[in-house]
Design a protein around this motif. Structure first.
Motif, short mmCIF file in Angstrom:
data_model
loop_
_atom_site.label_atom_id
_atom_site.label_comp_id
_atom_site.label_asym_id
_atom_site.label_seq_id
_atom_site.Cartn_x
_atom_site.Cartn_y
_atom_site.Cartn_z
N PRO A 158 0.83 -1.21 0.00
CA PRO A 158 0.00 0.00 0.00
C PRO A 158 0.86 1.26 0.00
CG PRO A 158 -0.04 -1.03 2.17
CD PRO A 158 0.71 -1.97 1.27
N SER A 159 0.39 2.27 -0.74
CA SER A 159 1.10 3.56 -0.77
C SER A 159 0.80 4.33 0.51
CB SER A 159 0.64 4.39 -1.99
OG SER A 159 0.83 3.67 -3.18
N LYS A 160 1.81 4.94 1.11
CA LYS A 160 1.65 5.64 2.38
C LYS A 160 1.26 7.10 2.20
CE LYS A 160 4.80 2.68 4.98
NZ LYS A 160 6.00 2.62 5.84
N GLU A 161 1.62 7.72 1.10
CA GLU A 161 1.29 9.12 0.90
C GLU A 161 1.12 9.40 -0.59
OE1 GLU A 161 5.88 10.81 0.84
OE2 GLU A 161 4.60 11.22 2.57
N LYS A 162 0.44 10.53 -0.86
CA LYS A 162 0.20 10.90 -2.24
C LYS A 162 1.50 11.34 -2.91
CE LYS A 162 -4.63 12.42 -1.86
NZ LYS A 162 -5.57 13.55 -2.08
N ILE A 194 0.79 11.76 -18.48
CA ILE A 194 -0.35 12.44 -17.85
C ILE A 194 -0.19 12.21 -16.35
CG2 ILE A 194 -2.85 12.60 -17.65
CD1 ILE A 194 -3.11 11.48 -20.44
N VAL A 195 0.27 13.24 -15.66
CA VAL A 195 0.65 13.10 -14.25
C VAL A 195 -0.51 13.53 -13.36
CG1 VAL A 195 2.28 13.79 -12.46
CG2 VAL A 195 3.06 13.50 -14.84
N VAL A 196 -0.81 12.67 -12.38
CA VAL A 196 -1.82 13.00 -11.37
C VAL A 196 -1.18 12.83 -9.99
CG1 VAL A 196 -3.74 12.30 -12.85
CG2 VAL A 196 -2.72 10.64 -11.26
N LEU A 197 -1.90 13.37 -8.97
CA LEU A 197 -1.41 13.27 -7.59
C LEU A 197 -2.27 12.25 -6.86
CD1 LEU A 197 0.60 14.44 -5.48
CD2 LEU A 197 -1.22 16.05 -4.83
N GLY A 198 -1.64 11.18 -6.35
CA GLY A 198 -2.43 10.17 -5.65
C GLY A 198 -1.57 9.01 -5.20
N TYR A 199 -2.22 7.87 -5.09
CA TYR A 199 -1.56 6.65 -4.62
C TYR A 199 -1.43 5.70 -5.82
CZ TYR A 199 -3.16 8.68 -0.22
OH TYR A 199 -3.40 9.53 0.83
N PRO A 200 -0.24 5.53 -6.38
CA PRO A 200 -0.08 4.75 -7.62
C PRO A 200 -0.49 3.30 -7.48
CG PRO A 200 2.05 5.35 -6.69
CD PRO A 200 1.04 6.11 -5.92
N LEU A 205 -15.44 -3.27 -6.60
CA LEU A 205 -15.84 -1.97 -7.16
C LEU A 205 -16.14 -0.94 -6.07
CD1 LEU A 205 -18.11 -3.06 -10.16
CD2 LEU A 205 -15.78 -2.16 -10.22
N TYR A 206 -16.68 -1.39 -4.91
CA TYR A 206 -16.92 -0.45 -3.81
C TYR A 206 -15.61 0.19 -3.36
CZ TYR A 206 -17.41 1.06 1.04
OH TYR A 206 -17.34 1.78 2.19
N MET A 207 -14.55 -0.62 -3.16
CA MET A 207 -13.26 -0.09 -2.73
C MET A 207 -12.64 0.75 -3.84
SD MET A 207 -13.12 -0.78 0.30
CE MET A 207 -11.62 0.18 0.38
N SER A 208 -12.92 0.38 -5.11
CA SER A 208 -12.39 1.19 -6.21
C SER A 208 -12.96 2.60 -6.16
CB SER A 208 -12.73 0.53 -7.55
OG SER A 208 -12.11 -0.74 -7.64
N LYS A 209 -14.27 2.72 -5.88
CA LYS A 209 -14.91 4.04 -5.80
C LYS A 209 -14.38 4.83 -4.61
CE LYS A 209 -19.45 6.19 -6.37
NZ LYS A 209 -19.18 6.68 -7.71
N VAL A 210 -14.18 4.16 -3.48
CA VAL A 210 -13.64 4.83 -2.29
C VAL A 210 -12.25 5.38 -2.58
CG1 VAL A 210 -12.84 4.49 0.08
CG2 VAL A 210 -15.04 3.54 -0.65
N ILE A 211 -11.40 4.56 -3.24
CA ILE A 211 -10.02 4.99 -3.53
C ILE A 211 -10.02 6.20 -4.46
CG2 ILE A 211 -7.88 4.31 -4.68
CD1 ILE A 211 -8.41 1.45 -3.64
N ILE A 212 -10.81 6.13 -5.53
CA ILE A 212 -10.79 7.22 -6.52
C ILE A 212 -11.42 8.50 -5.96
CG2 ILE A 212 -11.68 7.96 -8.77
CD1 ILE A 212 -9.32 6.04 -8.89
N GLU A 213 -12.60 8.39 -5.35
CA GLU A 213 -13.34 9.59 -4.96
C GLU A 213 -12.94 10.12 -3.59
OE1 GLU A 213 -17.52 8.97 -5.40
OE2 GLU A 213 -17.39 8.68 -7.58
N ASN A 214 -12.72 9.28 -2.62
CA ASN A 214 -12.39 9.77 -1.28
C ASN A 214 -10.90 10.04 -1.11
OD1 ASN A 214 -15.06 9.36 -0.86
ND2 ASN A 214 -14.86 7.74 0.66
N MET A 266 -8.45 10.13 -3.71
CA MET A 266 -7.74 10.83 -4.78
C MET A 266 -8.56 11.97 -5.38
SD MET A 266 -5.86 7.58 -6.68
CE MET A 266 -4.93 8.65 -7.76
N ASN A 267 -9.71 12.31 -4.74
CA ASN A 267 -10.54 13.47 -5.14
C ASN A 267 -10.94 13.39 -6.61
OD1 ASN A 267 -10.24 14.60 -2.54
ND2 ASN A 267 -8.29 15.54 -3.16
N GLY A 268 -11.22 12.19 -7.07
CA GLY A 268 -11.64 12.00 -8.46
C GLY A 268 -13.07 11.52 -8.54
N ARG A 269 -13.40 10.89 -9.64
CA ARG A 269 -14.76 10.39 -9.84
C ARG A 269 -14.70 9.10 -10.65
NH1 ARG A 269 -19.86 11.80 -9.22
NH2 ARG A 269 -21.45 11.19 -10.76
#
Length: 692
Positions: free
Chosen positions: A515-519, A570-576, A656-665, A667-670
């Motif tokens: 698991p990634s520890k920080e963004k 295409i660089v984003v900020l998050g947990y790779p 898919l539930y955890m996928s939505k949590v990771i992206i939206e909560n 990494m501030n995505g959708r």
């Protein structure tokens, strides 16, 4: 001799003659004869030489003596009185001239004073009049013309010609005084008269009557209109010139002058029509105010400028049980709660000092002794001729609100206590939820671990086969003597390449599940390509083709087989690693859907396409498949925890539930899903990271 001369001159002086009472001619003649005789005797006595003189000489001496004695007498009795009379006449004439000059000045001053008085009286907006002893007008100022009458028209007329007929009998001296002869009524009950004889403070004041006004063009007084007037009148008397005083005696009934006689009446007629209408309107307004205030279900009060109560409504009296006449000025002091007294006094003092509205809560004692909470609002009011006249206020019962506030405070305290515990519980639940999310993520990863191990085993199988062949070749080369140093070195290098490839596969597998520890900023294209190295092997097993595309404006480039570093990032900020896990979950669900559809349609060629693009600062990852799509009843619940469209032994419903949590909560995505074409399309939208 000097002494004798002084004595003789002194003897005939004015003072000496008056002292001897010689003012009459007879007495003066006797005095002259005696004086001559004495003079001759004294001359003969003291001058013996004159005794022998002749008779002529003696006659001359006598004549001389006679002349000396007669001349002062002639001056005293004839010339001096004549001179005195002439001087007095001159003085009298001068005094007369002075008196005439002074009289002319006084006459001029009197004329000027009369003119000033007339001008002053004519400028008075009230009617000034003078009556004779019979009640006839002898003077009127020009204000009377506002009634439509001329001064000449009224001079000599009885005052009753301008007074409404119903008042005449009650304000005329000739009608009223005979009825009160000898009656002691006192000043307060004394009748008010238009032709008053009393003077000074005992005169008439505040007499209200209707005065007739003649309309334009009307000559008949009987047809005149009326105005409401206030009359103030006083008697006029002759002045005793010897004492310059007016002395009157008597009571109501008959006024008896001690010295002078009454010569008439002077008075002022003031138009109070507007004032009376205003007073009537005010009385009507007060009546309406009392009706309204008595109908209001609140306590109404009024106070003067000093804070003294001047009015309370019926509800105040009924609530407090205190009659209105009992110390109205301190209506608030008795029913006010002792604990609220000082606070109320301070608020009142500040409000009255600055004439500003105020609002105050206090308790008032009800007639049964119970104290009730009231909201007291006061606003200043002003009368027409004053800046600040007092306050009018309204006391509203707020006992219900106070009870509700007390309950609310109690509930608030309970909530505060609960919140203190709740904060702790929320913190604990958040920590527990985070741990649960991490656990679910790990569970999701573990669920995919079997597939990943199969992929690794498949990737290891080829290097292991190559290593086996190389070892066998080395053995045969050694048997035939062909294993020299170059061949040996080449074989070792080839073996090490296969071993390095296998080691890198293990490292990639380990990093994926770490698991990634920080963004951190990372390239989504590189992350997806790294992930595809594991998934491509499994897709080949099920005859599923996975393709990776990069969309650039109007063109789409297939970058599936392009080496890393040869494409635009295409660089984003998050947990790779978590991002890779999300993409892997979506691809895994697409693969499962295609596998199910392959059972029904064996000739189907499975296809999974990944398209990345950058639009308006957003990184879009679209994952499409031809697995038949998602059911309408399932698409709305697709991202709910533990919801799955698979069989119970094939899916857990957390991927898919955890996928939505990771992206939206995290990494501030959708993350969203929809059906498109022959399958489903999952879209991930993330903010592009702007490097500094």
């Amino acid at each position: 001799m000097k002494h004798s001369k002084w004595s003789i001159s002194g003897l005939f002086s004015e003072k000496a003659l008056r002292h001897l009472s010689l003012n009459s001619p007879v007495m003066f003649s006797i005095f002259i004869v005696v004086s001559i005789f004495i003079s001759e005797w004294l001359i003969m006595l003291f001058i013996p030489q004159l005794r022998d003189l002749s008779d002529f000489a003696k006659s001359a001496v006598d004549s001389t003596t006679l002349v000396i004695l007669v001349l002062p007498g002639l001056y005293f009795f004839l010339l001096r009185p004549l001179k005195v009379q002439i001087m007095e006449c001159c003085k009298a004439k001068q005094r007369l001239r002075d008196l005439n000059a002074e009289l002319n000045v006084k006459v001029c001053e009197l004329a000027t004073s009369e003119e000033h008085f007339k001008t002053l009286v004519d400028t008075i907006p009230d009617i000034v009049y003078r009556l004779d002893a019979e009640g006839r007008f002898t003077y009127l100022n020009s204000t009377v013309e506002k009634l439509g009458f001329t001064i000449d028209e009224l001079i000599g007329q009885h005052f009753s010609v301008i007074v409404s007929s119903e008042y005449v009998d009650n304000i005329s001296r000739t009608n009223v005084l005979p009825k009160l002869t000898g009656v002691k009524t006192g000043d307060k009950e004394a009748p008010k008269l238009f032709d008053e004889r009393r003077a000074g403070s005992r005169g008439t004041s505040g007499l209200e009557v209707y005065i007739l006004k003649k309309s334009d063009g009307e000559s008949d007084i009987a047809n005149a209109d009326r105005m409401i007037a206030e009359v103030n009148s006083s008697g006029v008397y002759d002045v005793d010139c010897s004492t310059m005083r007016r002395e009157l005696a008597g009571t109501i009934g008959i006024i008896k002058p001690l010295l002078p006689q009454s010569i008439g009446t002077v008075g002022v007629i003031r138009d109070i029509t507007i004032r009376k209408k205003t007073e009537d309107a005010l009385l009507e307004a007060v009546k309406h105010f009392k009706m309204i205030s008595d109908g209001i279900p609140s306590l109404v009060w009024m106070s003067d400028m000093e804070g003294g109560c001047t009015y309370v409504n019926k509800q105040w009296q009924e609530f407090t049980g205190i009659p209105i006449d009992d110390n109205l000025g301190e209506c608030l002091k008795e029913p006010l709660h002792p604990d609220d007294f000082e606070r109320t006094r301070e608020v009142y003092a500040d409000a009255f000092k600055h004439s500003k509205p105020f609002e105050l809560e206090f308790r008032l004692r009800r007639h049964d002794g119970e104290y009730i909470w009231f909201l007291n609002r006061g606003v200043p009011f002003t009368l027409p001729d004053e800046d600040f006249s007092g306050y009018i206020g309204l006391c509203t019962d707020i006992s219900g609100r106070k009870e509700a506030e007390n309950k609310l405070n109690w509930k608030t305290k309970e909530l505060e206590d609960l919140n203190q515990n709740l904060n702790t519980r929320v913190t604990e639940e958040i920590d527990r939820g985070r741990k649960k999310e991490q656990l679910l993520i790990q569970q999701s990863k573990m669920a995919a671990m079997g597939e990943m191990l199969a992929a690794i085993a498949h990737q290891w199988r080829q290097p292991l086969n190559a290593l086996g062949l190389m070892v066998q070749e080395m053995e045969e080369a050694h048997r035939f003597g062909e294993l020299d140093s170059p061949n040996m070195s080449d074989s070792v290098n080839k073996c090490m390449e296969q071993i390095t490839f296998m080691s890198r596969t293990i490292d990639d597998f380990r990093n994926f599940f770490k698991p990634s520890k920080e963004k951190v900023p990372f390239d989504i294209v590189t992350a997806i390509k790294d992930l595809l190295t594991f998934l491509t092997v499994q897709s080949v097993k099920f005859v599923i083709k996975i393709q990776f595309f990069r969309k650039l404006k109007d063109t789409i480039v297939n970058i599936t087989d392009m080496p890393s570093g040869t494409h635009d990032e295409i660089v984003v900020l998050g947990y790779p690693n978590e991002f890779k896990h999300v993409v892997m979950n979506i691809i895994s669900n697409s693969k499962d859907a295609i596998v199910v559809r392959l059972k029904e349609t064996p000739k189907l060629k499975g296809d999974i396409r990944i398209v990345v693009s950058e639009v308006n600062g957003k990184a879009l990852i679209e994952i499409k498949d031809n697995g038949g799509g998602i059911g309408e009843d399932a698409i709305e619940r697709l991202f709910e925890p533990y919801f799955t469209t698979k069989d119970a032994n094939e899916g857990t419903g957390i991927g898919l539930y955890m996928s939505k949590v990771i992206i939206e909560n995290n990494m501030n995505g959708r993350l969203s899903a929809e059906n498109e074409g022959e399958g489903a399309k999952f879209t991930i939208a993330l903010n592009v990271h702007q490097s500094l």
